[in-house]
Design an enzyme around this catalytic site. Structure first.
Site, mmCIF file in Angstrom:
data_model
loop_
_atom_site.group_PDB
_atom_site.id
_atom_site.type_symbol
_atom_site.label_atom_id
_atom_site.label_comp_id
_atom_site.label_asym_id
_atom_site.label_seq_id
_atom_site.Cartn_x
_atom_site.Cartn_y
_atom_site.Cartn_z
ATOM 1 C CB SER A 132 164.081 10.769 -30.220
ATOM 2 O OG SER A 132 163.080 10.156 -29.459
ATOM 3 C CG HIS A 188 166.362 6.762 -28.134
ATOM 4 N ND1 HIS A 188 165.107 6.825 -27.572
ATOM 5 C CD2 HIS A 188 166.695 8.039 -28.422
ATOM 6 C CE1 HIS A 188 164.701 8.066 -27.515
ATOM 7 N NE2 HIS A 188 165.647 8.830 -28.035
#
Length: 245
Positions: free
Chosen positions: A114, A137
């Site tokens: 992330s 993501h």
């Protein structure tokens, strides 16, 4: 070892224990290296749960400012094993690392997921171990938010900041980052892309596959180059002043 040196070593041990930071200076090159670890959840304005291992940005940012201001350190090694966390805090840390004038090398151990992605690529040169993972993501938000077009625009703005930063500090384009964010073919119940070790290198997100030995060797090389450049600048400045006089 005298009393002053013992006190210094004890302080360094406490810093590593409390903040995951300290000095590495027992190498053959006699370089003084600042060690920064990004471990667990990157904590922002809200405190994480008591059972969570966290990296607190209010600890990291002042240390990076101190590093930049100090003549004591020659370079910085950033070791990373993070699940991600607060986007604003993570980007702030990444921007600070990228703007440090001293040579910097990052090493992804375990994972840099992330918002850990921008931190991993923020150094001058990056490594990942063969079993290390990068998870790219879309931005997620917790809590209540307004179901309006402006909310989507805000999400897009944040994602653009992340993908733009990665593009500026790696060999991956912003379009590639966005494509990996929105991938539906890897995670069965989610969007995103998992890159393991060599895959992150092949796509251009990380510079090289390697561990702590390779990361330290590279950092010593960068420090030597930086010292040579600084010495040339001093010699040129002295020569200019002599010529003017």
């Amino acid at each position: 070892m005298d009393k002053e040196e013992q006190e210094k070593r004890e302080k360094e041990r406490e810093e590593i224990k409390d903040f995951g930071e300290g000095m590495l200076d027992e190498n053959e090159e006699h370089h003084k290296i600042f060690l920064l670890s990004i471990i667990g959840e990157i904590e922002g304005h809200e405190t994480a749960g008591n059972n969570s291992k966290t990296t607190k940005y209010e600890h990291v940012l002042p240390q990076l400012a101190k590093l930049e201001d100090s003549n004591e350190y020659d370079g910085m090694l950033v070791i990373i094993n993070t699940m991600g966390g607060d986007v604003e805090a993570g980007l702030a840390i990444a921007e600070m690392i990228s703007s440090v004038s001293k040579p910097t090398v990052s090493l992804v151990l375990g994972g840099s997921h992330s918002i850990g992605g921008p931190i991993a690529v923020s150094a001058d040169y990056s490594f990942i171990v063969p079993s290390g993972t990068m998870v790219i993501h879309p931005v997620r938000m917790n809590g209540m938010f307004i179901g309006a077009p402006q909310t989507y625009d805000y999400f897009k703005l944040i994602q653009d900041r992340i993908s733009g930063f990665i593009e500026r500090h790696s060999k991956v384009t912003q379009a590639q980052v966005e494509e990996m964010m929105m991938n539906t073919g890897i995670l069965t119940k989610d969007l995103g892309t998992i890159l393991v070790g060599q895959e992150a290198v092949e796509i251009g997100l990380i510079d090289e596959l390697g561990g702590i030995s390779q990361a330290m060797d590279k950092l010593h090389q960068l420090i030597d180059i930086n010292m040579d450049e600084e010495q040339r600048k001093k010699e040129n400045k002295a020569h200019t002043q002599t010529t003017e006089n």
